[in-house]
Design a protein around this motif. Structure first.
Motif, mmCIF file in Angstrom:
data_model
loop_
_atom_site.group_PDB
_atom_site.id
_atom_site.type_symbol
_atom_site.label_atom_id
_atom_site.label_comp_id
_atom_site.label_asym_id
_atom_site.label_seq_id
_atom_site.Cartn_x
_atom_site.Cartn_y
_atom_site.Cartn_z
ATOM 1 N N UNK A 130 16.978 73.702 55.989
ATOM 2 C CA UNK A 130 16.066 74.850 55.940
ATOM 3 C C UNK A 130 14.842 74.537 55.080
ATOM 4 N N UNK A 131 15.051 73.859 53.956
ATOM 5 C CA UNK A 131 13.926 73.483 53.090
ATOM 6 C C UNK A 131 13.000 72.525 53.821
ATOM 7 N N UNK A 132 13.577 71.548 54.523
ATOM 8 C CA UNK A 132 12.766 70.608 55.299
ATOM 9 C C UNK A 132 11.920 71.345 56.328
ATOM 10 N N UNK A 133 12.541 72.283 57.051
ATOM 11 C CA UNK A 133 11.802 73.042 58.059
ATOM 12 C C UNK A 133 10.705 73.911 57.412
ATOM 13 N N UNK A 134 10.997 74.472 56.241
ATOM 14 C CA UNK A 134 9.999 75.296 55.553
ATOM 15 C C UNK A 134 8.813 74.459 55.112
ATOM 16 N N UNK A 135 9.104 73.282 54.570
ATOM 17 C CA UNK A 135 8.022 72.406 54.115
ATOM 18 C C UNK A 135 7.162 71.926 55.276
ATOM 19 N N UNK A 136 7.753 71.843 56.453
ATOM 20 C CA UNK A 136 7.002 71.397 57.626
ATOM 21 C C UNK A 136 6.408 72.569 58.414
ATOM 22 N N UNK A 137 6.502 73.779 57.865
ATOM 23 C CA UNK A 137 5.907 74.954 58.499
ATOM 24 C C UNK A 137 6.631 75.442 59.744
ATOM 25 N N UNK A 138 7.924 75.092 59.855
ATOM 26 C CA UNK A 138 8.672 75.448 61.065
ATOM 27 C C UNK A 138 9.780 76.468 60.831
ATOM 28 N N UNK A 139 10.028 76.860 59.599
ATOM 29 C CA UNK A 139 11.198 77.684 59.311
ATOM 30 C C UNK A 139 11.138 79.037 60.005
ATOM 31 N N UNK A 140 9.961 79.618 60.102
ATOM 32 C CA UNK A 140 9.856 80.956 60.674
ATOM 33 C C UNK A 140 10.255 81.002 62.149
ATOM 34 N N UNK A 141 10.202 79.870 62.834
ATOM 35 C CA UNK A 141 10.645 79.856 64.235
ATOM 36 C C UNK A 141 11.951 79.083 64.418
ATOM 37 N N UNK A 142 12.669 78.908 63.323
ATOM 38 C CA UNK A 142 13.915 78.133 63.352
ATOM 39 C C UNK A 142 15.104 79.012 62.984
ATOM 40 N N UNK A 143 16.195 78.833 63.725
ATOM 41 C CA UNK A 143 17.480 79.424 63.363
ATOM 42 C C UNK A 143 18.474 78.279 63.212
ATOM 43 N N UNK A 144 19.159 78.247 62.074
ATOM 44 C CA UNK A 144 20.118 77.179 61.786
ATOM 45 C C UNK A 144 21.530 77.750 61.874
ATOM 46 N N UNK A 145 22.340 77.177 62.764
ATOM 47 C CA UNK A 145 23.755 77.531 62.839
ATOM 48 C C UNK A 145 24.519 76.538 61.959
ATOM 49 N N UNK A 146 25.156 77.035 60.918
ATOM 50 C CA UNK A 146 25.925 76.181 60.013
ATOM 51 C C UNK A 146 27.390 76.545 60.166
ATOM 52 N N UNK A 147 28.195 75.605 60.663
ATOM 53 C CA UNK A 147 29.582 75.926 60.998
ATOM 54 C C UNK A 147 30.573 75.055 60.234
ATOM 55 N N UNK A 148 31.759 75.611 60.026
ATOM 56 C CA UNK A 148 32.844 74.890 59.378
ATOM 57 C C UNK A 148 34.139 75.615 59.723
ATOM 58 N N UNK A 149 35.286 74.962 59.498
ATOM 59 C CA UNK A 149 36.562 75.628 59.747
ATOM 60 C C UNK A 149 37.131 76.260 58.490
ATOM 61 N N UNK A 150 36.543 75.972 57.340
ATOM 62 C CA UNK A 150 37.066 76.478 56.072
ATOM 63 C C UNK A 150 36.350 77.769 55.685
ATOM 64 N N UNK A 151 37.107 78.880 55.638
ATOM 65 C CA UNK A 151 36.522 80.158 55.230
ATOM 66 C C UNK A 151 36.051 80.102 53.773
ATOM 67 N N UNK A 152 36.769 79.358 52.954
ATOM 68 C CA UNK A 152 36.395 79.228 51.547
ATOM 69 C C UNK A 152 35.039 78.523 51.411
ATOM 70 N N UNK A 153 34.866 77.434 52.165
ATOM 71 C CA UNK A 153 33.592 76.718 52.127
ATOM 72 C C UNK A 153 32.465 77.581 52.670
ATOM 73 N N UNK A 154 32.721 78.309 53.750
ATOM 74 C CA UNK A 154 31.695 79.168 54.347
ATOM 75 C C UNK A 154 31.271 80.279 53.386
ATOM 76 N N UNK A 155 32.237 80.836 52.649
ATOM 77 C CA UNK A 155 31.907 81.880 51.675
ATOM 78 C C UNK A 155 30.996 81.321 50.583
ATOM 79 N N UNK A 156 31.285 80.108 50.131
ATOM 80 C CA UNK A 156 30.443 79.479 49.109
ATOM 81 C C UNK A 156 29.059 79.181 49.678
ATOM 82 N N UNK A 157 29.031 78.712 50.914
ATOM 83 C CA UNK A 157 27.744 78.412 51.557
ATOM 84 C C UNK A 157 26.902 79.673 51.713
ATOM 85 N N UNK A 158 27.538 80.747 52.140
ATOM 86 C CA UNK A 158 26.836 82.023 52.318
ATOM 87 C C UNK A 158 26.240 82.504 50.997
#
Length: 283
Positions: free
Chosen positions: A126-154
């Motif tokens: 997301x930072x890379x896309x923001x620095x390149x002026x692309x974040x506003x038209x970008x959606x990033x799907x971040x997936x994992x099988x661990x609910x614990x990891x996803x909660x920390x990521x969120x």
């Protein structure tokens, strides 16, 4: 599976126990580790066995089936991934220099970070896309099988003592400005900026059992496939290939390769050292 006579005493029985506990986890909780690489699984299961004072894997299996809190602990063992922001900076530099110019040609962008762990790679993207002026038209799907990891990521909260290393990686990755512009420091933690979080969807997804959920222009799946056997690696590559649009990009970890996959012919290698591939226009 055939075993030669030279195997260590009890190794055949241990292999059976490993298969049984993985089958039990799949049947009871619907997490599928049956095609994960054996040596890593055995090492992690042994660690869990010792932690819970189980004399063998059969005892651990019984506790996993009967005690959900034991299962959650074992799941954390089986899915643990060590990550950091802008890990392997040369990978992100190659994305910035060789992939971003092509991504600019799309009116909207979808990026899939598969096996996102605690979110460091998703925020880096997301930072890379923001620095390149692309974040506003970008959606990033971040997936994992661990609910614990996803909660920390969120939550997007990381230890402050890691920030210096993150910042060094960011600079080496061609970062524009300071990484600290993208987070707020408070006490002994940093909180990632809301503008980044707003462009990331964190979701539960298994490369072992789930299907493709969107068309994307870039898949980044690094240091995940090394834990899979060949059959499961090919399944994952099949998902990535199906998800990628024509001329889309696939990025892997430094110890991973498409070379021996049945899907290799559908890609062109564009950054060999950084393991970045582009799907052929006819793919």
């Amino acid at each position: 599976m055939a075993h030669g006579p030279a195997g260590p005493p009890g190794s055949h029985e241990q292999d059976i126990e490993v298969r049984l506990i993985l089958e039990a986890i799949y049947e009871r909780y619907h997490y599928d580790f049956r095609d994960y690489a054996g040596s890593s699984l055995r090492r992690r299961l042994r660690a869990a066995m010792q932690r819970f004072g189980c004399g063998n894997l059969s005892v651990l299996q019984g506790r996993v089936l009967r005690e959900p809190e034991v299962f959650r602990s074992v799941l954390a063992d089986l899915t643990v991934q060590v990550s950091e922001m802008f890990r392997d900076p040369e990978y992100f530099l190659a994305l910035r220099e060789q992939v971003v110019p092509v991504l600019r040609t799309f009116p909207s962008l979808r990026i899939w970070v598969a096996g996102c762990s605690a979110g460091e790679e998703a925020y880096s993207m997301a930072i890379l896309m923001k620095e390149e002026g692309l974040l506003e038209r970008t959606l990033i799907y971040a997936t994992d099988i661990s609910q614990e990891a996803l909660a920390q990521a969120q939550a997007g909260v990381y230890r402050l003592d890691l920030a210096a290393g993150f910042s060094a990686n960011h600079r080496a990755a061609g970062g524009k400005g300071a990484l600290s512009e993208h987070f707020t420091a408070a006490y002994d933690h940093v909180l990632m900026d809301k503008s980044l979080k707003d462009r990331i969807v964190f979701s539960d997804h298994s490369l072992s059992t789930d299907s493709v959920f969107a068309e994307v222009q870039l898949v980044s799946c690094r240091n995940v496939l090394i834990y899979f056997n060949r059959a499961l690696q090919d399944r994952a590559f099949g998902l990535f290939t199906e998800a990628l649009c024509r001329n889309g990009f696939l990025g892997l970890g430094s110890r991973e390769t498409l070379r021996f996959s049945q899907h290799a012919g559908q890609y062109v290698e564009i950054a060999a050292k950084e393991r970045i591939y582009q799907k052929r226009s006819g793919g």
